[in-house]
Design a protein around this motif. Structure first.
Motif, PDB file in Angstrom:
ATOM      1  N   ARG A   1      36.579  24.838  51.837  1.00 14.81           N
ATOM      2  CA  ARG A   1      36.097  24.734  50.459  1.00 14.81           C
ATOM      3  C   ARG A   1      37.216  25.080  49.489  1.00 14.81           C
ATOM      4  NH1 ARG A   1      31.907  27.446  53.146  1.00 14.81           N
ATOM      5  NH2 ARG A   1      32.609  29.457  52.347  1.00 14.81           N
ATOM      6  N   PRO A   2      37.233  24.432  48.303  1.00 18.17           N
ATOM      7  CA  PRO A   2      38.259  24.758  47.305  1.00 18.17           C
ATOM      8  C   PRO A   2      38.190  26.233  46.927  1.00 18.17           C
ATOM      9  CG  PRO A   2      37.060  22.762  46.683  1.00 18.17           C
ATOM     10  CD  PRO A   2      36.311  23.374  47.836  1.00 18.17           C
ATOM     11  N   VAL A   3      39.334  26.864  46.848  1.00 16.95           N
ATOM     12  CA  VAL A   3      39.350  28.275  46.430  1.00 16.95           C
ATOM     13  C   VAL A   3      38.986  28.376  44.951  1.00 16.95           C
ATOM     14  CG1 VAL A   3      40.787  30.322  46.118  1.00 16.95           C
ATOM     15  CG2 VAL A   3      41.032  28.934  48.188  1.00 16.95           C
ATOM     16  N   ILE A   4      39.567  27.501  44.130  1.00 14.24           N
ATOM     17  CA  ILE A   4      39.312  27.534  42.683  1.00 14.24           C
ATOM     18  C   ILE A   4      38.738  26.198  42.234  1.00 14.24           C
ATOM     19  CG2 ILE A   4      40.372  27.725  40.395  1.00 14.24           C
ATOM     20  CD1 ILE A   4      42.513  29.527  41.648  1.00 14.24           C
ATOM     21  N   THR A   5      37.609  26.242  41.564  1.00 10.13           N
ATOM     22  CA  THR A   5      36.992  25.051  40.983  1.00 10.13           C
ATOM     23  C   THR A   5      36.793  25.296  39.489  1.00 10.13           C
ATOM     24  OG1 THR A   5      35.824  24.574  43.055  1.00 10.13           O
ATOM     25  CG2 THR A   5      35.037  23.464  41.068  1.00 10.13           C
ATOM     26  N   ILE A   6      37.229  24.345  38.678  1.00  4.38           N
ATOM     27  CA  ILE A   6      37.184  24.510  37.220  1.00  4.38           C
ATOM     28  C   ILE A   6      36.334  23.408  36.602  1.00  4.38           C
ATOM     29  CG2 ILE A   6      38.573  24.530  35.100  1.00  4.38           C
ATOM     30  CD1 ILE A   6      40.908  25.560  36.900  1.00  4.38           C
ATOM     31  N   THR A   7      35.454  23.793  35.738  1.00  2.56           N
ATOM     32  CA  THR A   7      34.675  22.838  34.954  1.00  2.56           C
ATOM     33  C   THR A   7      34.863  23.155  33.475  1.00  2.56           C
ATOM     34  OG1 THR A   7      32.698  24.240  35.125  1.00  2.56           O
ATOM     35  CG2 THR A   7      32.932  22.471  36.739  1.00  2.56           C
ATOM     36  N   GLY A   8      34.827  22.104  32.647  1.00  4.33           N
ATOM     37  CA  GLY A   8      35.033  22.306  31.210  1.00  4.33           C
ATOM     38  C   GLY A   8      36.480  22.110  30.806  1.00  4.33           C
TER      39      GLY A   8
ATOM     40  N   ASP B   1      36.470  38.052  38.532  1.00  3.89           N
ATOM     41  CA  ASP B   1      36.095  38.038  37.114  1.00  3.89           C
ATOM     42  C   ASP B   1      37.295  38.366  36.230  1.00  3.89           C
ATOM     43  OD1 ASP B   1      33.548  37.465  37.949  1.00  3.89           O
ATOM     44  OD2 ASP B   1      32.767  39.496  37.646  1.00  3.89           O
ATOM     45  N   ASP B   2      38.065  39.388  36.622  1.00  2.98           N
ATOM     46  CA  ASP B   2      39.219  39.791  35.816  1.00  2.98           C
ATOM     47  C   ASP B   2      40.314  38.730  35.842  1.00  2.98           C
ATOM     48  OD1 ASP B   2      38.024  42.152  35.052  1.00  2.98           O
ATOM     49  OD2 ASP B   2      39.011  43.376  36.582  1.00  2.98           O
ATOM     50  N   ALA B   3      40.529  38.109  37.013  1.00  2.00           N
ATOM     51  CA  ALA B   3      41.540  37.051  37.111  1.00  2.00           C
ATOM     52  C   ALA B   3      41.173  35.883  36.209  1.00  2.00           C
ATOM     53  CB  ALA B   3      41.669  36.587  38.559  1.00  2.00           C
ATOM     54  N   THR B   4      39.892  35.530  36.169  1.00  2.00           N
ATOM     55  CA  THR B   4      39.437  34.430  35.315  1.00  2.00           C
ATOM     56  C   THR B   4      39.622  34.764  33.844  1.00  2.00           C
ATOM     57  OG1 THR B   4      37.815  33.720  36.961  1.00  2.00           O
ATOM     58  CG2 THR B   4      37.445  33.023  34.689  1.00  2.00           C
ATOM     59  N   THR B   5      39.206  35.970  33.460  1.00  2.00           N
ATOM     60  CA  THR B   5      39.343  36.395  32.060  1.00  2.00           C
ATOM     61  C   THR B   5      40.812  36.439  31.642  1.00  2.00           C
ATOM     62  OG1 THR B   5      37.321  37.713  32.213  1.00  2.00           O
ATOM     63  CG2 THR B   5      38.827  38.226  30.407  1.00  2.00           C
TER      64      THR B   5
ATOM     65  N   SER C   1      38.372  29.474  25.827  1.00  2.00           N
ATOM     66  CA  SER C   1      37.147  30.261  25.751  1.00  2.00           C
ATOM     67  C   SER C   1      36.370  30.207  27.063  1.00  2.00           C
ATOM     68  CB  SER C   1      36.256  29.732  24.623  1.00  2.00           C
ATOM     69  OG  SER C   1      34.976  30.318  24.687  1.00  2.00           O
ATOM     70  N   PRO C   2      35.948  31.345  27.572  1.00  2.00           N
ATOM     71  CA  PRO C   2      35.127  31.349  28.795  1.00  2.00           C
ATOM     72  C   PRO C   2      33.749  30.738  28.562  1.00  2.00           C
ATOM     73  CG  PRO C   2      35.278  33.553  27.856  1.00  2.00           C
ATOM     74  CD  PRO C   2      36.240  32.699  27.090  1.00  2.00           C
ATOM     75  N   ASP C   3      33.388  30.523  27.288  1.00  2.00           N
ATOM     76  CA  ASP C   3      32.115  29.855  26.999  1.00  2.00           C
ATOM     77  C   ASP C   3      32.219  28.342  27.241  1.00  2.00           C
ATOM     78  OD1 ASP C   3      30.924  32.245  26.214  1.00  2.00           O
ATOM     79  OD2 ASP C   3      31.683  32.061  24.168  1.00  2.00           O
TER      80      ASP C   3
END
Length: 271
Positions: free
Chosen positions: A60-67, A135-139, A148-150
Motif C-alpha cells: 500500500r502507498p505510504v503517503i496518499t494526498i488528496t486536494g 499528524d505532526d509530520a503532516t502539519t 491549508s490542512p482544510d
C-alpha cells in the motif's frame, strides 16, 4: 558402584588441597551453567527494516494526498527502524554476551526500550507515538508549503510500524510528493536518502536514539545519504558504514535545503 583407587590418580588430584579446590569449583561451574540460560532484564537491538516514504509498504502507498496533485517521484526517502527483542521476552546471559561482541547488535536495559512491562501496553504506546508522528509530520510539511490542512488531506500508512522516529522522513515525503525541490525536480536528486528524527508540528527535528544501528540499516538498503538530528552526530559517527554521508539538521527547512544543496553541488552540513 566401585570407586577409582586413589593410587591410580595423578598425585596432584589426590592432594587434600587439590581435592578441596576441585570440590569448590563444581558449584561455581554449575552456577555459570545455569546463569547462561537464566532470563536477564536486557533487550537486544539490531538494524531493522527500512521503508520508502515515497513508495509502498506492505503493498500500500505510504503517503496518499488528496486536494493537491501528487508528483511522480524518483529516488527514495527511506525511514529506518531498529529491531528489538519482543517486549516480555528476556534474553539469557549467553544471548546477551553474544550480542555484546557483535558490532551490529546492542544490549540495553529492557526498561529503556519498553518502559511498560506489559507487551500489549508497550505496543499501544508505540502506535500512539506513530499516530502523533504522522499528524505532526503532516502539519509541519503543509505548513512549510503554506498549504491549508482544510484543503489538503494526507493519509499515511506504515502498517504496524510504531514509534516517533519516522517523522522527519514522512514530512520530507509529503513535501516531495507535492512540490519536489520547488524547481521541477525531486528532493532526492534521484538518490536513495535515508534518515531519522522526530518532528513536531512546527517542523523542529528531535533526537531518537539508536542511530548507529539505523545507519547500518540505511546503508544495507542502498542509502548514500543519511539525515539525522544534529544533536546525534557523535552517536552517528560510531561504526558509520563506508559510503554513507551524514547530514545533520535541526528543522524541516534545513532538511530540504540540505537535499537541494546536494543536488546543486553546494555546501552541505556534515557531522
Amino acid at each position: 558402584m566401585r570407586g577409582v583407587p586413589l593410587q591410580n590418580l595423578p598425585t596432584a588430584l589426590t592432594a587434600p588441597r587439590s581435592r578441596a579446590l576441585a570440590l569448590c569449583a563444581l558449584p561455581v561451574l554449575a552456577l555459570f551453567a545455569v546463569a547462561a540460560f537464566v532470563p536477564l532484564p536486557y533487550t537486544v537491538e539490531s538494524p531493522g527494516i527500512t521503508a520508502d516514504t515515497l513508495g509502498r509498504y506492505n503493498g500500500r502507498p505510504v503517503i496518499t494526498i488528496t486536494g493537491a496533485q501528487q508528483r511522480a517521484t524518483e529516488g527514495q526517502l527511506r525511514m529506518v527502524t531498529i529491531s528489538a527483542t519482543e517486549p516480555g521476552r528476556r534474553n539469557s546471559l549467553r544471548d546477551s554476551l553474544r550480542a555484546w561482541v557483535d558490532p551490529e547488535q546492542v544490549v540495553v536495559p529492557t526498561e529503556e526500550v519498553y518502559p511498560q512491562s506489559n507487551p500489549k501496553q508497550a505496543n499501544e504506546v508505540t502506535q500512539q507515538q506513530m499516530t502523533q508522528s504522522r499528524d505532526d509530520a503532516t502539519t509541519a510539511a503543509l505548513g512549510y508549503l503554506h498549504l491549508s490542512p482544510d484543503q489538503v488531506k494526507v493519509t499515511i500508512d506504515l502498517g504496524d510500524i510504531g514509534g516517533p522516529s519516522a517523522g522527519q522522513m514522512l514530512a520530507l515525503g509529503i513535501v516531495d510528493k507535492i512540490a519536489g525541490d520547488g524547481r521541477g525536480g525531486d528532493l532526492t536528486g534521484g538518490r536513495t536518502v535515508a534518515g531519522t528524527g522526530t518532528i513536531d508540528s512546527a517542523g523542529r527535528i528531535g533526537p531518537v536514539g539508536g542511530v548507529p544501528l539505523k545507519t547500518q540499516a540505511a546503508a544495507r538498503d542502498g542509502a548514500t545519504v543519511f539525515l539525522l538530528p544534529r544533536s546525534e552526530c557523535t552517536q552517528a559517527k560510531v561504526n558509520t558504514p563506508d559510503g554513507l554521508q551524514l547530514v545533520p539538521v535541526d528543522t524541516l527547512a534545513e532538511s530540504v535545503a540540505a537535499l537541494q544543496a546536494l543536488h546543486d553541488g553546494g555546501a552541505v552540513p556534515h557531522c
